[in-house]
Design an enzyme around this catalytic site. Sequence first.
Site: not given
Ligand SMILES: NC(=O)c1ccc[n+]([C@@H]2O[C@H](COP(=O)([O-])OP(=O)(O)OC[C@H]3O[C@@H](n4cnc5c(N)ncnc54)[C@H](OP(=O)(O)O)[C@@H]3O)[C@@H](O)[C@H]2O)c1
Length: 341
Positions: A12, A40, A130, A242
Site C-alpha cells: 500500500g 499480493s 495523517c 496535506h
Molecule cells: N495514507 C495515509 O496518509 C495514511 C496516514 C495515516 C494512516 N493511514 C492508515 O494506514 C492504513 C493504510 O493506508 P494506505 O493509504 O497505505 O492504504 P492502501 O494504499 O489502500 O494499502 C492497504 C494495504 O493493506 C493491505 N491489506 C488490505 N487488506 C489486507 C488483509 N486482509 N490482510 C493483509 N493485508 C491487507 C493491502 O494489501 P493488498 O495490496 O494485498 O490488498 C495494502 O498493502 C489505513 O489504516 C490508513 O487509515 C494512512
Amino acid sequence: MSYKVAVVGATGNVGRELLSVLAERAFPVSEVVALASTQSIGKAVSFGDATLKVKALDHYDFKGTDIVLMSAGSAVSKPWAPKIAAAGALVIDNASFWRLDRDVPLIVPEVNASALETGIKKGIVANPNCAIAQLVVALKPLHDAATIKRVVVATYQSVSGAGKAAMDELFRQTRAVFVADPMEHKHFTKQIAFNVIPHIQEFHASGYTNEEFKMMAEVQKILDPNILLTATCVRVPVFIGHSEAVNVEFERPITAEKARAVLREAPGVLVVDKREDGGYITPVEAAGEDATYVSRIRKDPTVENGLSLWVVSDNLRKGAALNAVQIAECIINRKLLKKAA
Ligand SMILES: NC(=O)c1ccc[n+]([C@@H]2O[C@H](COP(=O)([O-])OP(=O)(O)OC[C@H]3O[C@@H](n4cnc5c(N)ncnc54)[C@H](OP(=O)(O)O)[C@@H]3O)[C@@H](O)[C@H]2O)c1
C-alpha cells in the site's frame, strides 16, 4: 543490536513508504519481511536497493519478529494487532482502531514521546491520523509558549491519504476530463478531479464527519485534553501532501514574531514565511520531505490572543510512515522494546 521487522500492508501507499523510510534512516534491521493480503503473494516491493517478495499475513508466524509496522486498515489491525503482540512482537499501528484505547499510547515523538515510558500495556502503539501528526508538531511549541485554548482548522487533504485506489481514481478522472471519457467515481462520493469534497469518512449524528471527530479526539489525547478544536476536513485533488489553515486562540499573548521564533527552534518544524510571492510552502514542495512546514504566520486581530497559520506536510511520511519509524527508534533508544513485548 539489530531487529527483525515486518511491514503489514507493504503493497500500500503507507507500507511502501515505511520500507523506504526504514532503508533511508538505516534502521537497524537483521531482516525485513513484507506482508499483505493473499492476493499480493509473490509481488515485489523495494527495500533500499533490495527487492522483497511479499508474503501473506494470513500464513505468517510472528514468533521471533521484534517490531511489526502495520498499515492495512482497522479491519486488519483490530484482530491482528493483539495476536501479533501475543506472539511477542511490538506493534506500531497506522490504522484508527486502537488510537483512542486507554492502554495504547498515541504518539508523535516530537510531542509526547514520554507517554511511551509507562503507556505500552498491550504491546501496541498507535500512530495518529495523517492530518494530526503535522498539526500537533506545529501546535506543541506554541502551546508551551502561550497555552492554546481553542483551534479552528480547515484541512486540504490529498488523495493519497485515502489509499492507492483513491490516487488511481484522481488519475483516471483527470485523464477522463481531457479525453472526454465518461466521469466515473467509486472511491469518492463526487468527482475529485478539478473539484474539492468537504467530506472525509462517515457522518456522525452531530453533522461532523469521523475524520473531523478524530482530529478533536486525537489532538486532545496527544497534546492536551483541555484544548477545544473544531475542524472542517476537505479532500482536494492533490496526490501527496496535506495542508491546513489553522486559527489558534491562546490563554496568554503571543506575537507572530514570537511564534515564528519559537517554531524555528521546534523539532520537526521548518518555517518558510517570507510574506512575498511564493514565500510559503505548498504540498508539491512538501512531498517526499520529512519536515512539517509552517507558513503565513500572522496575528488574528478578531480575538484577544490569536494567530493564524498554514501548515503543510507529506501525509505518507510525517503523517504515517516516518512517524511510525520515529516511534520505533524512540522505543529502541529508551530501551523499551523487550519490556513492551
Ligand atoms: N495514507 C495515509 O496518509 C495514511 C496516514 C495515516 C494512516 N493511514 C492508515 O494506514 C492504513 C493504510 O493506508 P494506505 O493509504 O497505505 O492504504 P492502501 O494504499 O489502500 O494499502 C492497504 C494495504 O493493506 C493491505 N491489506 C488490505 N487488506 C489486507 C488483509 N486482509 N490482510 C493483509 N493485508 C491487507 C493491502 O494489501 P493488498 O495490496 O494485498 O490488498 C495494502 O498493502 C489505513 O489504516 C490508513 O487509515 C494512512
